[in-house]
Design an enzyme around this catalytic site. Sequence first.
Site, PDB file in Angstrom:
ATOM      1  N   GLN A 162      -6.157   3.696  -6.204  1.00 19.65           N
ATOM      2  CA  GLN A 162      -7.466   3.226  -5.755  1.00 19.65           C
ATOM      3  C   GLN A 162      -8.539   4.316  -5.739  1.00 19.65           C
ATOM      4  O   GLN A 162      -9.664   4.080  -6.120  1.00 19.65           O
ATOM      5  CB  GLN A 162      -7.320   2.606  -4.373  1.00 19.65           C
ATOM      6  CG  GLN A 162      -8.472   1.745  -3.968  1.00 19.65           C
ATOM      7  CD  GLN A 162      -8.087   0.852  -2.806  1.00 19.65           C
ATOM      8  OE1 GLN A 162      -7.925   1.329  -1.689  1.00 19.65           O
ATOM      9  NE2 GLN A 162      -7.923  -0.421  -3.063  1.00 19.65           N
ATOM     10  N   PHE A 163      -8.163   5.501  -5.286  1.00 23.51           N
ATOM     11  CA  PHE A 163      -9.055   6.661  -5.319  1.00 23.51           C
ATOM     12  C   PHE A 163      -8.227   7.867  -5.748  1.00 23.51           C
ATOM     13  O   PHE A 163      -7.031   7.952  -5.436  1.00 23.51           O
ATOM     14  CB  PHE A 163      -9.670   6.940  -3.940  1.00 23.51           C
ATOM     15  CG  PHE A 163     -10.770   5.991  -3.550  1.00 23.51           C
ATOM     16  CD1 PHE A 163     -12.099   6.291  -3.829  1.00 23.51           C
ATOM     17  CD2 PHE A 163     -10.472   4.800  -2.914  1.00 23.51           C
ATOM     18  CE1 PHE A 163     -13.115   5.414  -3.460  1.00 23.51           C
ATOM     19  CE2 PHE A 163     -11.491   3.912  -2.548  1.00 23.51           C
ATOM     20  CZ  PHE A 163     -12.818   4.226  -2.824  1.00 23.51           C
ATOM     21  N   ASP A 164      -8.898   8.809  -6.410  1.00 24.64           N
ATOM     22  CA  ASP A 164      -8.224   9.994  -6.941  1.00 24.64           C
ATOM     23  C   ASP A 164      -7.325  10.713  -5.935  1.00 24.64           C
ATOM     24  O   ASP A 164      -6.203  11.080  -6.232  1.00 24.64           O
ATOM     25  CB  ASP A 164      -9.250  10.975  -7.506  1.00 24.64           C
ATOM     26  CG  ASP A 164     -10.580  10.907  -6.746  1.00 24.64           C
ATOM     27  OD1 ASP A 164     -10.550  10.617  -5.526  1.00 24.64           O
ATOM     28  OD2 ASP A 164     -11.625  11.124  -7.363  1.00 24.64           O
ATOM     29  N   GLY A 165      -7.825  10.863  -4.698  1.00 30.89           N
ATOM     30  CA  GLY A 165      -7.043  11.585  -3.696  1.00 30.89           C
ATOM     31  C   GLY A 165      -5.761  10.871  -3.325  1.00 30.89           C
ATOM     32  O   GLY A 165      -4.828  11.481  -2.784  1.00 30.89           O
ATOM     33  N   PHE A 166      -5.677   9.582  -3.650  1.00 39.58           N
ATOM     34  CA  PHE A 166      -4.466   8.824  -3.331  1.00 39.58           C
ATOM     35  C   PHE A 166      -3.370   9.066  -4.372  1.00 39.58           C
ATOM     36  O   PHE A 166      -2.266   8.519  -4.244  1.00 39.58           O
ATOM     37  CB  PHE A 166      -4.745   7.322  -3.245  1.00 39.58           C
ATOM     38  CG  PHE A 166      -5.840   6.916  -2.289  1.00 39.58           C
ATOM     39  CD1 PHE A 166      -6.483   7.847  -1.485  1.00 39.58           C
ATOM     40  CD2 PHE A 166      -6.221   5.592  -2.188  1.00 39.58           C
ATOM     41  CE1 PHE A 166      -7.500   7.470  -0.613  1.00 39.58           C
ATOM     42  CE2 PHE A 166      -7.234   5.200  -1.309  1.00 39.58           C
ATOM     43  CZ  PHE A 166      -7.876   6.144  -0.530  1.00 39.58           C
ATOM     44  N   HIS A 168     -11.591  10.841  -1.257  1.00 37.91           N
ATOM     45  CA  HIS A 168     -12.109   9.769  -2.105  1.00 37.91           C
ATOM     46  C   HIS A 168     -12.962  10.337  -3.235  1.00 37.91           C
ATOM     47  O   HIS A 168     -13.657   9.613  -3.916  1.00 37.91           O
ATOM     48  CB  HIS A 168     -12.937   8.775  -1.287  1.00 37.91           C
ATOM     49  CG  HIS A 168     -12.127   7.943  -0.337  1.00 37.91           C
ATOM     50  ND1 HIS A 168     -11.387   8.495   0.675  1.00 37.91           N
ATOM     51  CD2 HIS A 168     -11.940   6.603  -0.249  1.00 37.91           C
ATOM     52  CE1 HIS A 168     -10.780   7.522   1.366  1.00 37.91           C
ATOM     53  NE2 HIS A 168     -11.094   6.372   0.813  1.00 37.91           N
ATOM     54  N   LEU A 202       0.830  -1.200   0.000  1.00 31.56           N
ATOM     55  CA  LEU A 202       0.000   0.000   0.000  1.00 31.56           C
ATOM     56  C   LEU A 202       0.873   1.262   0.000  1.00 31.56           C
ATOM     57  O   LEU A 202       1.173   1.815   1.050  1.00 31.56           O
ATOM     58  CB  LEU A 202      -0.913  -0.032   1.235  1.00 31.56           C
ATOM     59  CG  LEU A 202      -2.160   0.833   1.242  1.00 31.56           C
ATOM     60  CD1 LEU A 202      -3.106   0.369   2.330  1.00 31.56           C
ATOM     61  CD2 LEU A 202      -1.852   2.305   1.434  1.00 31.56           C
ATOM     62  N   ALA A 203       1.295   1.663  -1.186  1.00 33.07           N
ATOM     63  CA  ALA A 203       2.120   2.867  -1.295  1.00 33.07           C
ATOM     64  C   ALA A 203       2.041   3.347  -2.736  1.00 33.07           C
ATOM     65  O   ALA A 203       2.559   2.705  -3.641  1.00 33.07           O
ATOM     66  CB  ALA A 203       3.561   2.574  -0.895  1.00 33.07           C
ATOM     67  N   GLU A 204       1.370   4.464  -2.938  1.00 31.59           N
ATOM     68  CA  GLU A 204       1.085   4.909  -4.302  1.00 31.59           C
ATOM     69  C   GLU A 204       2.343   5.323  -5.049  1.00 31.59           C
ATOM     70  O   GLU A 204       2.476   5.086  -6.255  1.00 31.59           O
ATOM     71  CB  GLU A 204       0.080   6.062  -4.292  1.00 31.59           C
ATOM     72  CG  GLU A 204      -1.339   5.641  -3.919  1.00 31.59           C
ATOM     73  CD  GLU A 204      -1.545   5.413  -2.435  1.00 31.59           C
ATOM     74  OE1 GLU A 204      -0.662   5.825  -1.641  1.00 31.59           O
ATOM     75  OE2 GLU A 204      -2.570   4.828  -2.050  1.00 31.59           O
ATOM     76  N   PRO A 231       0.044  11.326  -2.964  1.00 27.10           N
ATOM     77  CA  PRO A 231       1.339  10.813  -2.486  1.00 27.10           C
ATOM     78  C   PRO A 231       2.250  10.342  -3.621  1.00 27.10           C
ATOM     79  O   PRO A 231       3.429  10.099  -3.391  1.00 27.10           O
ATOM     80  CB  PRO A 231       0.944   9.605  -1.600  1.00 27.10           C
ATOM     81  CG  PRO A 231      -0.497   9.795  -1.297  1.00 27.10           C
ATOM     82  CD  PRO A 231      -1.080  10.550  -2.448  1.00 27.10           C
TER      83      PRO A 231
END
Lengths: 361, 359
Positions: B102-106, B149, B78-80, B109
């Site tokens: 997974q989601f735009d806000g992610f 999200h 789990l690390a964009e 990072p």
Amino acid sequence: MVTAMDTLPTPATGSEAVPLSGPAAPPLTDDELRALYSLMVSVRHLDTSAIAWQRQGLIPGYAPELGQEAAQVGSGFAVDTSRDFVFPTYRELGVARAMGVDMVAYMSTHKATWHGGLYDPLESRLAPIQAVVGGSVLHAVGWAHGQTLTGPADGRLGVAMAYFGDGASSQGDIHEAMNFAAVMKAPVVFFVQNNGWAISLPTELQVAGGSVAGRAAGYGIPALRIDGNDVVAVVDATRRAFAHCRAGNGPVLIEAMTYRRGPHSTSDDPGRYRSLNEERDGAGEDPLERFRQRLLADGVAGEAFFAEALAAAKAEEEEIRAGIQALGPRPGSEMFDLVFQETTPALRAQAASWREESEHV
Amino acid sequence: MSDVLLESEPSMDNRSPRHGVEQLSMQQALNLALDEVLAENSKALIFGEDCGRLGGVFRVTDGLRAKYGNGRVFDTPLAESGILGMAVGLAMAGFHPIPEVQFDGFAYPAINQIVCQIARMNYRSRGILPMPITLRVPSFGGIRAPEHHGESLEALFAHVPGLKVASPSNPHEAYHLLKYAATRPDPVIFMEPKSRYWQKGEVHFDSADATSPPDGSSPGGGSPTGAKVMREGRHLTLVAWGAMVARCLQVAGLAAEDGIDIEVLDLRWLKPIDEAALEASVRKTRRAVVVHEAPLTSGLGAEVAQLITRSCFDTLKAPVERVTGFDVPYPSGDLEDEYIPNIDRILFGIQRVLEYRRG
């Protein structure tokens, strides 16, 4: 005869240090030792000349690697350019030279000709010069994972070697890279040159726990903390690490303890953050002189060979200097042409108006 | 419509092995497109958080790991930044990565890897290391999700040299646009409107362009590289993308009851923008409103408005209007409907343009 490498103890942080599998690399032959010396002289001469070139106005800037010749040449020497791939930072002249990269094309980035350098990264097996600190280490993990997906051609995997420093070890990407590589058992050698300084910040204010190698244990990655100023130890450690990776055992971290004898770059002024006494004490013995003494003591090479190596280095430097001098700017059209494989109408239009307004065509 | 992305037409291997028409949700259409991309290109890889075993939190990659194996479709830690940095290295090794954030806000990072690495490697390497990376990003709001999200990052991505940006509006577009994007040699940020994942619609397999819009109005044109007229009209052009296209079609239907004939242009590609399609539409209608979910200031609507103004200034009856989200952080679910352009706000925007009189 030069034999075992000098392995420094690895301070374990939290968990046990992970052992490195596989046999030790065979000792270096006399021919290899002499080749290493020639490379180090060539790199030393080129590196110090590059500072002079900057002072003379031939290149606008440079990041010297003075003092890191053993770490760079030794590790680059271990690369198999028929199957491995190396991911440099902006301070890897010695690695590039040891890998046989075209040095005019390499230095072109310091002439501000092209950001990544003009060498062909696929042919030379050296990724473009990377200005983001720690930026390419994850690329090495991806490339290496690709090798495991494709599978080894002859039971031996291609290995990615990622260079970074004590400063970069603070970046999150480094930790993501180590974790990803360990989880995926990717054949990556993380080659850390701990040169004591990240511009003005000394390692003790940068690296908690005092060692980058110590962190590897937390990821289950075997680590070798070595004397990075001993070129023989560096070659040996790197070869062992490559053998471990090639056999499909996952990543290895090497922390080569060295010292940045010069400024961070030609714009830096170390006098603002370290005294000459501190510099002398921290730097220790010059890795090049140290290797010379060793070759002499072991009867591997004599003064005639050293003189020859220096003369060759000087001749090479003159040739590279001439090449850099002759290097003109790239055509401005490349700004537009190299953004995409499939360009866009907006870029075509901007290129057309640039031609009209700047070149008056 | 103009062919804005490519000099040449897409090659045969981009065509669907399927024929006819099927009713699919966007999630199913995307899943099918990915399935075919994996089948057609052995170098295509899908990876990201929960993409493998789970099939993605939106199930877009459902079943693909079982079908193609863990080498082709895999879960990452789990690390964009790690996911996208890895994508760069895989692309350098000759693969065609199709990572998912997974989601735009992610995506935040991972900005360094997207902006400094993916977008620049082709340039930095002088074209020797292309980045055929198709980054799927479930995007935009409308699902009452937690913070970060539901973001609209198109202007951020479109501003970065070296990136292309696409967003489908319905299942048909999702299938064809993704199949097209995932065969390109350049990085494409593929923004999937997550609020539309479960809406069903006709997918026409034989042609990307022979489709009728979901509302049954006349078919639009356009190659997979350009904008597409989703509804023809004479009085005003609504320009939109992603989930806002369906809303604009709704608005157009309502306006028609009042005798206002609205054209809806689905931009589809947010970079490069199909300037010729904008010009052709607005030269005809002489009025335009851009609708997007992202905040107003420096949003893509400003870019669209300028492109229209430049090409249609002499024919415009009114300044180009923007109906957008506000310059506020994306609000919590309770206030979502106040933030996303709704039918009323779009109608008010249309009214402002129609009632505009030169001073």
